[in-house]
Scaffold this motif. Structure first.
Motif, PDB file in Angstrom:
ATOM      1  N   PHE A 154      -7.949   0.875  -1.786  1.00  0.00           N
ATOM      2  CA  PHE A 154      -7.083   1.990  -1.411  1.00  0.00           C
ATOM      3  C   PHE A 154      -6.908   2.958  -2.585  1.00  0.00           C
ATOM      4  N   VAL A 155      -6.718   2.429  -3.782  1.00  0.00           N
ATOM      5  CA  VAL A 155      -6.552   3.284  -4.966  1.00  0.00           C
ATOM      6  C   VAL A 155      -7.809   4.105  -5.212  1.00  0.00           C
ATOM      7  N   ASP A 156      -8.974   3.483  -5.084  1.00  0.00           N
ATOM      8  CA  ASP A 156     -10.225   4.224  -5.273  1.00  0.00           C
ATOM      9  C   ASP A 156     -10.357   5.353  -4.261  1.00  0.00           C
ATOM     10  N   GLY A 157     -10.005   5.058  -3.015  1.00  0.00           N
ATOM     11  CA  GLY A 157     -10.056   6.100  -1.992  1.00  0.00           C
ATOM     12  C   GLY A 157      -9.044   7.202  -2.249  1.00  0.00           C
ATOM     13  N   PHE A 158      -7.860   6.822  -2.697  1.00  0.00           N
ATOM     14  CA  PHE A 158      -6.821   7.806  -3.000  1.00  0.00           C
ATOM     15  C   PHE A 158      -7.289   8.746  -4.104  1.00  0.00           C
ATOM     16  N   LEU A 159      -7.887   8.196  -5.157  1.00  0.00           N
ATOM     17  CA  LEU A 159      -8.388   9.025  -6.251  1.00  0.00           C
ATOM     18  C   LEU A 159      -9.522   9.932  -5.794  1.00  0.00           C
ATOM     19  N   HIS A 160     -10.334   9.446  -4.875  1.00  0.00           N
ATOM     20  CA  HIS A 160     -11.459  10.244  -4.397  1.00  0.00           C
ATOM     21  C   HIS A 160     -11.002  11.455  -3.579  1.00  0.00           C
ATOM     22  N   ILE A 161     -10.066  11.231  -2.654  1.00  0.00           N
ATOM     23  CA  ILE A 161      -9.678  12.335  -1.776  1.00  0.00           C
ATOM     24  C   ILE A 161      -8.797  13.350  -2.478  1.00  0.00           C
ATOM     25  N   THR A 162      -8.166  12.984  -3.591  1.00  0.00           N
ATOM     26  CA  THR A 162      -7.332  13.960  -4.297  1.00  0.00           C
ATOM     27  C   THR A 162      -8.164  14.967  -5.071  1.00  0.00           C
ATOM     28  N   GLN A 163      -9.482  14.831  -5.047  1.00  0.00           N
ATOM     29  CA  GLN A 163     -10.360  15.791  -5.715  1.00  0.00           C
ATOM     30  C   GLN A 163     -11.159  16.610  -4.711  1.00  0.00           C
TER      31      GLN A 163
ATOM     32  N   GLN B  22       1.002   0.546 -10.767  1.00  0.00           N
ATOM     33  CA  GLN B  22       1.755   0.159  -9.580  1.00  0.00           C
ATOM     34  C   GLN B  22       1.033  -0.943  -8.807  1.00  0.00           C
ATOM     35  N   THR B  23      -0.290  -0.928  -8.836  1.00  0.00           N
ATOM     36  CA  THR B  23      -1.061  -2.003  -8.206  1.00  0.00           C
ATOM     37  C   THR B  23      -0.763  -3.337  -8.866  1.00  0.00           C
ATOM     38  N   GLN B  24      -0.725  -3.363 -10.185  1.00  0.00           N
ATOM     39  CA  GLN B  24      -0.406  -4.589 -10.898  1.00  0.00           C
ATOM     40  C   GLN B  24       1.009  -5.067 -10.587  1.00  0.00           C
ATOM     41  N   GLU B  25       1.946  -4.134 -10.472  1.00  0.00           N
ATOM     42  CA  GLU B  25       3.322  -4.509 -10.152  1.00  0.00           C
ATOM     43  C   GLU B  25       3.406  -5.133  -8.765  1.00  0.00           C
ATOM     44  N   GLN B  26       2.736  -4.533  -7.787  1.00  0.00           N
ATOM     45  CA  GLN B  26       2.755  -5.077  -6.432  1.00  0.00           C
ATOM     46  C   GLN B  26       2.025  -6.421  -6.369  1.00  0.00           C
ATOM     47  N   GLN B  27       0.975  -6.570  -7.175  1.00  0.00           N
ATOM     48  CA  GLN B  27       0.264  -7.839  -7.195  1.00  0.00           C
ATOM     49  C   GLN B  27       1.115  -8.935  -7.802  1.00  0.00           C
ATOM     50  N   ARG B  28       1.887  -8.605  -8.818  1.00  0.00           N
ATOM     51  CA  ARG B  28       2.796  -9.603  -9.402  1.00  0.00           C
ATOM     52  C   ARG B  28       3.822 -10.068  -8.376  1.00  0.00           C
ATOM     53  N   ARG B  29       4.302  -9.143  -7.560  1.00  0.00           N
ATOM     54  CA  ARG B  29       5.273  -9.529  -6.532  1.00  0.00           C
ATOM     55  C   ARG B  29       4.652 -10.459  -5.499  1.00  0.00           C
TER      56      ARG B  29
ATOM     57  N   THR C 197       0.827  -1.213   0.000  1.00  0.00           N
ATOM     58  CA  THR C 197       0.000   0.000   0.000  1.00  0.00           C
ATOM     59  C   THR C 197       0.856   1.256   0.000  1.00  0.00           C
ATOM     60  N   VAL C 198       1.898   1.273   0.819  1.00  0.00           N
ATOM     61  CA  VAL C 198       2.735   2.458   0.897  1.00  0.00           C
ATOM     62  C   VAL C 198       3.474   2.690  -0.414  1.00  0.00           C
ATOM     63  N   ARG C 199       3.848   1.640  -1.116  1.00  0.00           N
ATOM     64  CA  ARG C 199       4.536   1.812  -2.392  1.00  0.00           C
ATOM     65  C   ARG C 199       3.604   2.429  -3.434  1.00  0.00           C
ATOM     66  N   ILE C 200       2.344   2.006  -3.415  1.00  0.00           N
ATOM     67  CA  ILE C 200       1.377   2.608  -4.329  1.00  0.00           C
ATOM     68  C   ILE C 200       1.166   4.075  -3.984  1.00  0.00           C
ATOM     69  N   ALA C 201       1.022   4.375  -2.688  1.00  0.00           N
ATOM     70  CA  ALA C 201       0.819   5.759  -2.264  1.00  0.00           C
ATOM     71  C   ALA C 201       2.008   6.628  -2.639  1.00  0.00           C
ATOM     72  N   VAL C 202       3.209   6.121  -2.469  1.00  0.00           N
ATOM     73  CA  VAL C 202       4.410   6.891  -2.794  1.00  0.00           C
ATOM     74  C   VAL C 202       4.431   7.256  -4.274  1.00  0.00           C
ATOM     75  N   HIS C 203       4.092   6.304  -5.129  1.00  0.00           N
ATOM     76  CA  HIS C 203       4.061   6.599  -6.562  1.00  0.00           C
ATOM     77  C   HIS C 203       2.979   7.627  -6.885  1.00  0.00           C
ATOM     78  N   GLY C 204       1.838   7.528  -6.183  1.00  0.00           N
ATOM     79  CA  GLY C 204       0.795   8.529  -6.399  1.00  0.00           C
ATOM     80  C   GLY C 204       1.228   9.915  -5.967  1.00  0.00           C
TER      81      GLY C 204
ATOM     82  N   ALA D 139      -8.036  -6.903  -3.780  1.00  0.00           N
ATOM     83  CA  ALA D 139      -9.227  -6.116  -3.465  1.00  0.00           C
ATOM     84  C   ALA D 139      -8.902  -4.966  -2.519  1.00  0.00           C
ATOM     85  N   ALA D 140      -8.035  -5.216  -1.533  1.00  0.00           N
ATOM     86  CA  ALA D 140      -7.641  -4.159  -0.599  1.00  0.00           C
ATOM     87  C   ALA D 140      -6.868  -3.048  -1.312  1.00  0.00           C
ATOM     88  N   LEU D 141      -5.984  -3.429  -2.243  1.00  0.00           N
ATOM     89  CA  LEU D 141      -5.236  -2.424  -2.998  1.00  0.00           C
ATOM     90  C   LEU D 141      -6.165  -1.601  -3.890  1.00  0.00           C
ATOM     91  N   GLU D 142      -7.119  -2.261  -4.530  1.00  0.00           N
ATOM     92  CA  GLU D 142      -8.068  -1.549  -5.381  1.00  0.00           C
ATOM     93  C   GLU D 142      -8.904  -0.576  -4.552  1.00  0.00           C
TER      94      GLU D 142
END
Length: 235
Positions: free
Chosen positions: A205-214, A111-118, A71-78, A200-203
Motif C-alpha cells: 500500500f505504501v509503495d502504491g501511495f508513493l507512486h500515485i502521488t507523483q 507509521q508502517t512500523q508503528e502499526q506493525q508493532r501494534r 491501512t487507513v492510519r497510514i494513509a491519514v498520516h500520508g 507485506a500488504a502495508l508495504e
C-alpha cells in the motif's frame, strides 16, 4: 530442606503457574484472532475504496468514513503530511527540509512500523510461554521426585506402591507443561505468519501511495490548496 515442604504443595504450585500460562495463552489466541480478523476486514474495505477513488482528494476524504484498520492510519498520516507540505508556512519547518518524496516515504514507513508493532504485540508472550512452560513442568517433576526419594530413604521402603504414586504425581507436571507449550508455539508461528502477510500488504500500500502521488503536475498530485482535507479522524 524438604521437611519444610509437602510434595503435593510443590506440584500444585507448579500446576498453578502452568494454569496461569494456559489462561494467558488462550486469552492471547482469542484476542489476536479477533484483532487480525478485524484488521484484515477494515484494511480490505479501505484499500478497495481507496483504489476506486477518482483522485487523492476523494481518497483522503474516505478517512472521515473509516477510522479503523492499519491501512487507513497510514494513509491519514500520508495525507496529513501532504496537506501540511502545501501550506506556505511549511518552509520554516525542519521536517520538510530535504527531498519531498523521501520525506513522505519516511513518514509512511515510520507509521508502517508503528502499526506493525501494534499488530505484533502479545506475540512475544506466546513465544515466552511456549519456550518456558515445559521447563516449569519439568521443575515441578524434579522437585516432586526429589521429595519422593527423600521420603523413601527416610522410611526405608522402596516398594512399588511407595515409589509409583509420588513419582507418577510428579510426572503430571511435565505432561501439563508440554500441553501448555504446544498451543502457545503453534499460535505464535501462525500469528507470525499472519503478521508477515500484514506487513507485506502495508508495504504494498505504501509503495502504491508513493507512486500515485507523483502522477500529476502539482507536487505529489494532491490538490488541496483551495479545499484543505480534514484529516483529524483515525489518528
Amino acid at each position: 530442606m524438604f521437611e519444610m515442604f509437602d510434595q503435593a504443595k510443590i506440584v500444585d504450585a507448579t500446576l498453578y503457574v502452568l494454569l496461569l500460562f494456559s489462561v494467558i495463552t488462550w486469552v492471547l489466541i482469542l484476542f489476536k484472532t479477533w484483532q487480525f480478523s478485524k484488521c484484515g476486514y477494515y484494511n480490505r474495505r479501505y484499500s478497495a475504496a481507496f483504489w476506486d477513488a477518482p483522485d487523492l482528494d476523494a481518497a483522503a476524504r474516505l478517512a472521515e468514513l473509516q477510522s479503523n484498520g492499519t491501512t487507513v492510519r497510514i494513509a491519514v498520516h500520508g495525507f496529513k503530511w501532504l496537506s501540511q507540505f502545501h501550506q506556505p508556512e511549511r518552509v520554516d519547518a525542519m521536517r520538510f527540509r530535504g527531498e519531498p518524496r523521501k520525506l513522505l516515504e519516511q513518514t509512511l514507513r515510520n507509521q508502517t512500523q508503528e502499526q506493525q508493532r501494534r499488530i505484533e504485540s502479545g506475540l512475544t508472550m506466546l513465544a515466552s510461554i511456549g519456550s518456558t512452560a515445559p521447563f516449569v513442568g519439568l521443575l515441578g517433576t524434579v522437585l516432586g521426585i526429589m521429595k519422593a526419594m527423600h521420603d523413601i530413604s527416610r522410611n526405608g521402603s522402596a516398594s512399588l506402591d511407595v515409589v509409583a504414586g509420588p513419582i507418577g504425581d510428579a510426572l503430571i507436571a511435565t505432561a501439563i507443561g508440554i500441553a501448555v507449550a504446544v498451543p502457545a508455539v503453534l499460535a505464535y508461528n501462525f500469528f507470525m505468519r499472519q503478521a508477515k502477510h500484514h506487513r507485506a500488504a502495508l508495504e504494498h500500500f505504501v509503495d502504491g501511495f508513493l507512486h500515485i502521488t507523483q502522477g500529476d503536475q502539482q507536487p505529489f498530485g494532491l490538490k488541496v490548496v483551495d479545499a484543505p482535507v480534514r484529516l483529524s479522524r483515525g489518528l
